[in-house]
Structure formats: structure tokens, C-alpha cells
Scaffold this active site. Sequence first.
Site, PDB file in Angstrom:
ATOM      1  N   GLY A  25       0.960  -1.123   0.150  1.00 39.91           N
ATOM      2  CA  GLY A  25       0.138  -0.054   0.103  1.00 39.91           C
ATOM      3  C   GLY A  25       0.983   1.254   0.093  1.00 39.91           C
ATOM      4  N   GLU A  26       0.732   2.112   0.841  1.00 43.69           N
ATOM      5  CA  GLU A  26       1.374   3.362   0.961  1.00 43.69           C
ATOM      6  C   GLU A  26       1.969   3.355   2.524  1.00 43.69           C
ATOM      7  OE1 GLU A  26       2.191   4.928  -1.771  1.00 43.69           O
ATOM      8  OE2 GLU A  26       3.564   6.118  -0.550  1.00 43.69           O
ATOM      9  N   SER A  27       3.359   3.356   2.340  1.00 43.13           N
ATOM     10  CA  SER A  27       3.920   3.087   3.773  1.00 43.13           C
ATOM     11  C   SER A  27       3.625   4.267   4.884  1.00 43.13           C
ATOM     12  CB  SER A  27       5.216   2.702   3.664  1.00 43.13           C
ATOM     13  OG  SER A  27       5.910   3.571   2.894  1.00 43.13           O
TER      14      SER A  27
ATOM     15  N   CYS B 159       6.184  -5.282   0.408  1.00 41.73           N
ATOM     16  CA  CYS B 159       6.245  -4.023  -0.169  1.00 41.73           C
ATOM     17  C   CYS B 159       6.037  -2.797   0.747  1.00 41.73           C
ATOM     18  CB  CYS B 159       5.130  -3.886  -1.182  1.00 41.73           C
ATOM     19  SG  CYS B 159       5.512  -2.705  -2.561  1.00 41.73           S
TER      20      CYS B 159
ATOM     21  N   ARG C 270      13.119   3.194  -0.924  1.00 42.73           N
ATOM     22  CA  ARG C 270      11.592   3.234  -1.234  1.00 42.73           C
ATOM     23  C   ARG C 270      11.497   3.350  -3.009  1.00 42.73           C
ATOM     24  NH1 ARG C 270       7.897   7.341   1.505  1.00 42.73           N
ATOM     25  NH2 ARG C 270       6.125   6.337   0.220  1.00 42.73           N
TER      26      ARG C 270
ATOM     27  N   ILE D  70       5.240  -3.577  -7.508  1.00 44.14           N
ATOM     28  CA  ILE D  70       4.638  -2.212  -7.703  1.00 44.14           C
ATOM     29  C   ILE D  70       5.172  -1.018  -6.979  1.00 44.14           C
ATOM     30  CG2 ILE D  70       2.379  -1.146  -7.682  1.00 44.14           C
ATOM     31  CD1 ILE D  70       0.990  -4.033  -7.637  1.00 44.14           C
ATOM     32  N   ARG D  71       5.741  -0.310  -7.763  1.00 44.56           N
ATOM     33  CA  ARG D  71       6.508   0.900  -7.106  1.00 44.56           C
ATOM     34  C   ARG D  71       7.382   0.355  -5.765  1.00 44.56           C
ATOM     35  NH1 ARG D  71       1.655   2.362  -7.840  1.00 44.56           N
ATOM     36  NH2 ARG D  71       1.169   2.689  -5.510  1.00 44.56           N
TER      37      ARG D  71
ATOM     38  N   HIS E 275       5.093  -8.618  -4.416  1.00 42.29           N
ATOM     39  CA  HIS E 275       3.635  -9.228  -3.976  1.00 42.29           C
ATOM     40  C   HIS E 275       3.394 -10.472  -4.134  1.00 42.29           C
ATOM     41  CE1 HIS E 275       2.340  -4.961  -3.020  1.00 42.29           C
ATOM     42  NE2 HIS E 275       3.151  -4.695  -3.995  1.00 42.29           N
TER      43      HIS E 275
ATOM     44  N   GLU F 185       0.999 -12.311  -2.871  1.00 39.22           N
ATOM     45  CA  GLU F 185      -0.436 -12.399  -2.887  1.00 39.22           C
ATOM     46  C   GLU F 185      -1.146 -11.903  -4.164  1.00 39.22           C
ATOM     47  OE1 GLU F 185       1.471  -9.855  -1.652  1.00 39.22           O
ATOM     48  OE2 GLU F 185       0.391  -7.968  -2.113  1.00 39.22           O
TER      49      GLU F 185
END
Length: 182
Positions: free
Chosen positions: A43-45, A75, A102, A129-130, A165, A167
Site C-alpha cells: 500500500g502506501e507506507s 512492499c 523506497r 509495484i513501485r 507481492h 499475494e
Amino acid sequence: MALQGGFIEHIHALDRLGIPSFEIRQKADLENKPLDGLILPGGESTTIGKLLRELDLFEPLRQRIQKGTPVFGTCAGLILLSKEIANDSNQYLSAIDITAQRNAFGRQLGSFHTIAPFAGVGEIPMTFIRAPFIAKAAEGVEILAEVQNRVVAARQGSILVTAFHPELTEDLSVHQYFLDLC
Ligand code: GLN
């Protein structure tokens, strides 16, 4: 940990392995329900870190990890578990002795898919993903996977982190690896 990001996909992976799970959305979920392991999703840390603090989850989570509850971070989860973040002044749970970088694979390669070996498991699909990578790892941290000469998975004790990821693929072997740690 179901505050933000891709937690549903982890629940689906656990479902497919026949492992019951529940979402942690507030302090009471962490305190009142027994658990054998915990997943910090992608997600967004910065957002997840902020929510952990706002919801008063940060300290109980940190203590639980310190007491030895196995944790798997993917991630953003990797970033949250790192002792240090090279390109971010934030520091979160400091659970694994690595330095995360990051958004480290550059703009063009912001998202990509590859197949690479994972220690003790074999070749597996990996979706980035990023994604961060692990710029530095202390002695005692086991390197589990590398892509483009960058470390993308590691373990220290019962803390497992992947920059990719698992998952988001059909392959369940990294989740199974985590279940074995649990
Ligand atoms: N770029 C995100 C961060 O810095 C991580 C991306 C992800 O979790 N897919 O937190």
C-alpha cells in the site's frame, strides 16, 4: 493489518491455504483475538504508518513484534518493518535490521513482473509495484531473493519481508514459507 492497501489479496491467499485469518482495523482487534502471525500488506507506507499511530496501534504492534510474533511484510510492509529507510526520514517498527530504499526500481520499471529464485523454494513469479528494495542488510539477516542484483526478500528470525507481492500471483509458496515460520 487491514488499514490500507492490498490486505484482501493476502486473506485470499490464506483462504486458499486453508488458514483462518481476521482483519485488524483497530486496537481491540489486536488485543482481543489470538493470532499466530501477522501480515503487513502493500500500500502506501506513509499512510499505513500514519494510521497505525492515529489508531493507537503502533505501540501495541511494536511490542507484539518484539515479543516474537512472526510478521510478514510485503512492499509497504517491508518499509514499515525496516530499521532504516534510505530515502525517507520516517522510521516505523524497526523490526528487521535492513535499510529499505523506497520506490527504488525507477519510473519506467515502476511495476513489473518477473520469475526469480527464492531460497529454499525455487523459482517463483514476482510482481513489483513501485517497490522498494533492500539496500543494506545486517549480519544475521538471511537474503532470500535477488532481482536485477537487488535484494528483494529477506528474513531475520520470524520477520519475513518481500519487496514484491506474492499475494498477487497464483503461487502460494511464500505464504507457505511464512506459515512455516509461524
Ligand atoms: N511505494 C510504496 C511505499 O513507498 C510501496 C508500494 C507498494 O506497497 N506496492 O510505501
